[in-house]
Write a protein that holds these residues in place. Structure first.
Motif, mmCIF file in Angstrom:
data_model
loop_
_atom_site.group_PDB
_atom_site.id
_atom_site.type_symbol
_atom_site.label_atom_id
_atom_site.label_comp_id
_atom_site.label_asym_id
_atom_site.label_seq_id
_atom_site.Cartn_x
_atom_site.Cartn_y
_atom_site.Cartn_z
ATOM 1 N N ASP A 111 27.519 38.160 50.007
ATOM 2 C CA ASP A 111 26.463 37.260 50.431
ATOM 3 C C ASP A 111 27.140 36.193 51.278
ATOM 4 O O ASP A 111 28.370 36.138 51.356
ATOM 5 C CB ASP A 111 25.781 36.645 49.189
ATOM 6 C CG ASP A 111 24.534 35.881 49.547
ATOM 7 O OD1 ASP A 111 24.628 34.648 49.633
ATOM 8 O OD2 ASP A 111 23.470 36.494 49.748
ATOM 9 N N GLU A 165 31.126 46.629 45.576
ATOM 10 C CA GLU A 165 31.231 45.306 46.175
ATOM 11 C C GLU A 165 29.842 44.717 46.428
ATOM 12 O O GLU A 165 28.909 45.431 46.783
ATOM 13 C CB GLU A 165 31.992 45.400 47.500
ATOM 14 C CG GLU A 165 32.184 44.092 48.186
ATOM 15 C CD GLU A 165 33.028 44.206 49.444
ATOM 16 O OE1 GLU A 165 33.457 43.162 49.935
ATOM 17 O OE2 GLU A 165 33.241 45.331 49.941
ATOM 18 N N LEU A 166 29.741 43.405 46.227
ATOM 19 C CA LEU A 166 28.545 42.638 46.580
ATOM 20 C C LEU A 166 28.984 41.490 47.476
ATOM 21 O O LEU A 166 29.958 40.800 47.165
ATOM 22 C CB LEU A 166 27.861 42.065 45.329
ATOM 23 C CG LEU A 166 27.238 43.049 44.365
ATOM 24 C CD1 LEU A 166 26.761 42.323 43.107
ATOM 25 C CD2 LEU A 166 26.074 43.771 45.016
ATOM 26 N N GLN A 180 31.374 36.587 47.174
ATOM 27 C CA GLN A 180 31.799 37.977 47.283
ATOM 28 C C GLN A 180 32.322 38.405 45.912
ATOM 29 O O GLN A 180 33.090 37.675 45.274
ATOM 30 C CB GLN A 180 32.889 38.111 48.343
ATOM 31 C CG GLN A 180 33.363 39.528 48.561
ATOM 32 C CD GLN A 180 34.434 39.605 49.643
ATOM 33 O OE1 GLN A 180 34.869 38.617 50.206
ATOM 34 N NE2 GLN A 180 34.881 40.817 49.903
ATOM 35 N N TRP A 217 33.901 41.998 44.012
ATOM 36 C CA TRP A 217 34.294 43.383 44.187
ATOM 37 C C TRP A 217 35.183 43.844 43.042
ATOM 38 O O TRP A 217 35.828 43.048 42.374
ATOM 39 C CB TRP A 217 34.967 43.604 45.536
ATOM 40 C CG TRP A 217 36.333 43.004 45.676
ATOM 41 C CD1 TRP A 217 37.527 43.616 45.472
ATOM 42 C CD2 TRP A 217 36.645 41.658 46.072
ATOM 43 N NE1 TRP A 217 38.557 42.747 45.707
ATOM 44 C CE2 TRP A 217 38.044 41.544 46.083
ATOM 45 C CE3 TRP A 217 35.875 40.545 46.414
ATOM 46 C CZ2 TRP A 217 38.684 40.351 46.414
ATOM 47 C CZ3 TRP A 217 36.512 39.379 46.750
ATOM 48 C CH2 TRP A 217 37.894 39.286 46.750
ATOM 49 N N LEU A 274 26.522 45.440 38.597
ATOM 50 C CA LEU A 274 27.897 45.736 38.985
ATOM 51 C C LEU A 274 28.829 45.566 37.780
ATOM 52 O O LEU A 274 29.683 46.412 37.521
ATOM 53 C CB LEU A 274 28.340 44.831 40.136
ATOM 54 C CG LEU A 274 29.725 45.125 40.704
ATOM 55 C CD1 LEU A 274 29.734 44.893 42.205
ATOM 56 C CD2 LEU A 274 30.790 44.266 40.060
ATOM 57 N N PRO A 303 21.650 42.139 40.419
ATOM 58 C CA PRO A 303 22.636 43.022 41.073
ATOM 59 C C PRO A 303 24.065 42.776 40.591
ATOM 60 O O PRO A 303 24.847 43.714 40.445
ATOM 61 C CB PRO A 303 22.501 42.682 42.562
ATOM 62 C CG PRO A 303 21.163 42.056 42.706
ATOM 63 C CD PRO A 303 20.894 41.366 41.400
ATOM 64 N N ILE A 304 24.388 41.531 40.306
ATOM 65 C CA ILE A 304 25.721 41.208 39.794
ATOM 66 C C ILE A 304 25.882 41.767 38.390
ATOM 67 O O ILE A 304 26.902 42.373 38.063
ATOM 68 C CB ILE A 304 25.969 39.684 39.831
ATOM 69 C CG1 ILE A 304 25.991 39.218 41.293
ATOM 70 C CG2 ILE A 304 27.262 39.315 39.107
ATOM 71 C CD1 ILE A 304 25.982 37.727 41.477
#
Length: 114
Positions: A5, A2-3, A9, A11, A39, A35-36
């Motif tokens: 901010d 999950e990320l 969001q 996940w 993921l 980071p996205i």
């Protein structure tokens, strides 16, 4: 996975093989999207048979985000075992304009709009 901010969001639920994005992605470029992208890469590495990408609550995605999404679709294409389904919303203009273009990158991509 999950990320989170203030604005978005993202996940991944491995049990349902669903990747969900919601909010607004207005990040500044490839470095901020890293980071996205990481993921998304991790999800592809898990090689889910049927992967659903739910974008119905993603109100905004800028050009850097669309580029990140396009690279993700290309990685899915390189792993021919994954069937990708993208769920979008007819209510969100960027989705009806941009998501069909992803089928050019992955002809087996299934788009579902509601």
């Amino acid at each position: 996975m999950e990320l989170r901010d203030d604005d978005y969001q993202i996940w991944y639920d491995a049990e349902t093989q669903t990747l969900t994005c919601q909010g607004a992605l207005r990040l500044g470029g490839p470095d901020e999207y890293a980071p996205i992208a990481q993921l998304l890469d991790e999800v592809v590495k898990q090689e889910p048979k049927n992967l659903e990408l739910d974008l119905r609550k993603l109100a905004f995605l800028n050009s850097s985000g669309i580029n990140t999404l396009s690279k993700f679709v290309i990685k899915v294409r390189q792993n021919s075992q994954i069937q990708l389904v993208i769920q979008g919303s007819n209510e969100i203009p960027w989705q009806t304009k941009s998501l069909p273009n992803l089928q050019r990158l992955l002809p087996t991509l299934k788009l579902q709009f509601d």
